[in-house]
Write an enzyme that holds these catalytic residues in place. Structure first.
Site, PDB file in Angstrom:
ATOM      1  N   CYS A 287       0.833  -1.204   0.000  1.00 44.77           N
ATOM      2  CA  CYS A 287       0.000   0.000   0.000  1.00 44.77           C
ATOM      3  C   CYS A 287       0.869   1.256   0.000  1.00 44.77           C
ATOM      4  CB  CYS A 287      -0.922   0.002   1.215  1.00 44.77           C
ATOM      5  SG  CYS A 287      -1.917   1.494   1.313  1.00 44.77           S
TER       6      CYS A 287
ATOM      7  N   CYS B  50      -0.370   4.175   2.039  1.00 42.35           N
ATOM      8  CA  CYS B  50      -0.225   4.031   3.498  1.00 42.35           C
ATOM      9  C   CYS B  50       1.234   4.264   3.909  1.00 42.35           C
ATOM     10  CB  CYS B  50      -0.585   2.631   3.963  1.00 42.35           C
ATOM     11  SG  CYS B  50      -2.048   1.935   3.252  1.00 42.35           S
ATOM     12  N   ASP B  51       2.165   3.738   3.132  1.00 42.13           N
ATOM     13  CA  ASP B  51       3.553   3.635   3.588  1.00 42.13           C
ATOM     14  C   ASP B  51       4.550   4.517   2.845  1.00 42.13           C
ATOM     15  OD1 ASP B  51       2.632   1.691   5.334  1.00 42.13           O
ATOM     16  OD2 ASP B  51       2.983   0.071   3.921  1.00 42.13           O
TER      17      ASP B  51
END
Ligand code: NDP
Length: 311
Positions: free
Chosen positions: A134, A137-138
């Protein structure tokens, strides 16, 4: 046992739209949220192609709004994962991870699809320590770092562009020498000076140590067979998704890739009273708007099914 007219499994735009429609029809749907409430849209940043938002909308905001909208009409949410479903006879029985069971007159399945992994040694253990599925997200954690993204589809292009906002260099590792991503996405990635492509190449190994997590990868050129060690801080997978249908095995008709077969143009499955919507039955469009559209269809079909069966 708890008895329900409509149980909705999954809370992406499909399940939430089905919740909105069935709640508005006064059916008080119970929505079982699973371990990734909101689905893939909660892992994304700006959605520019959902109609009605000329300036775009953030994925989590869009999901939060549909959820609130359905709740306003009586949808109920429960944070639990479904482990089993008995669809052999009506009413259907849904079993949740805590062992509780729910009797349902109709079921709407909208469990979406999950990110695929390459199957390399230690990749699961290294998730969150250099391996990621992701980017939104990261990506933030890779400021001024080196990142490799695996894949040649739209997700790989989008992820690479996003990560390049933070990382100093992003390499796209693709097993072919052509991309399946759409033209505008390819052009945007190719124009990005921080992004470089490594063609005809597979990742075969992840190098790591206890303190830093991922430190490098071993890649292999599939045409020449030549292997190479590459330093990297992050390894992002963008290689597609697997439908979340394992709890349905033997209960409902699936296609060869595990997606639920629906009776187009309807969301009906081969089990009367069970409907499917969103990515769990769509490996082609996979858009928030098509998921929401199919959720609307599933909600309407569930309502009509109950009416036809004397609700
Ligand atoms: P895709 O299935 O389109 O692409 C997956 C990519 O990963 C392919 O290039 C594939 O290679 C590669 N791949 C698959 N398995 C492996 C493996 N084991 N090893 C190495 N490489 C592998 O998935 P996406 O997630 O990119 O896209 C899914 C859908 O979502 C598409 O319809 C896409 O258009 C859409 N989408 C749209 C976006 C947007 O419009 N903003 C953003 C993101 C996705 P190969 O090409 O060789 O098969």
């Amino acid at each position: 046992m708890e008895k329900r007219d409509v149980v909705i499994i999954g809370t992406g735009p499909a399940g939430l739209t089905a919740a909105l429609y069935t709640a508005r029809a006064n059916l008080k749907p119970l929505v079982l949220e699973g371990h990734e409430p909101g689905g893939q849209l909660t892992l994304t940043t700006e959605v520019e192609n959902f109609p009605g938002f000329p300036d775009g909308v953030m994925g989590p905001e869009l999901i939060g709004n549909i959820k609130k909208q359905a709740q306003k009409f009586g949808a109920e949410y429960r944070s639990t994962k479904v482990t089993d479903a008995n669809l052999k006879k009506r009413p259907f029985i849904v079993t949740c991870e805590d062992g509780t069971t729910i009797e349902a007159k109709t079921i709407i399945i909208s469990t979406g699809a999950s990110a695929k992994f390459l199957g390399l040694k230690n990749e699961k253990e290294l998730t969150g320590r250099g391996v990621s599925t992701c980017a939104t997200c990261d990506g933030f954690f890779y400021r001024d770092k080196i990142v490799h993204v695996v894949g040649g589809g739209d997700t790989a292009m989008e992820d690479s562009n996003f990560i390049s906002k933070f990382a100093k260099k992003v390499y796209v590792v693709h097993r072919k020498d052509t991309l399946r991503a759409s033209k505008p996405m390819i052009e945007r990635a190719k124009k990005n000076p921080k992004i470089e492509f490594i063609w005809d190449t597979e990742v075969t190994e992840i190098e790591h140590n206890a303190s830093a997590g991922v430190t490098g990868i071993i890649v292999k050129n599939v045409k020449t067979g030549k292997t190479e060690q590459r330093q990297t801080d992050g390894l992002f997978y963008a290689i597609g998704h697997t439908p979340n249908t394992s709890f349905l095995k033997g209960q409902i008709e699936l296609n060869e890739h595990g997606f639920i077969k629906t009776r187009a143009p309807h969301p009906d499955t081969n089990v009367e009273g069970v409907f499917a919507c969103g990515d769990v039955q769509d490996s082609y469009y996979r858009q928030a708007i098509t998921a929401a559209g199919s959720g609307c269809q599933a909600g309407m079909r569930a309502e009509r099914f109950l009416e036809e069966h004397g609700h």
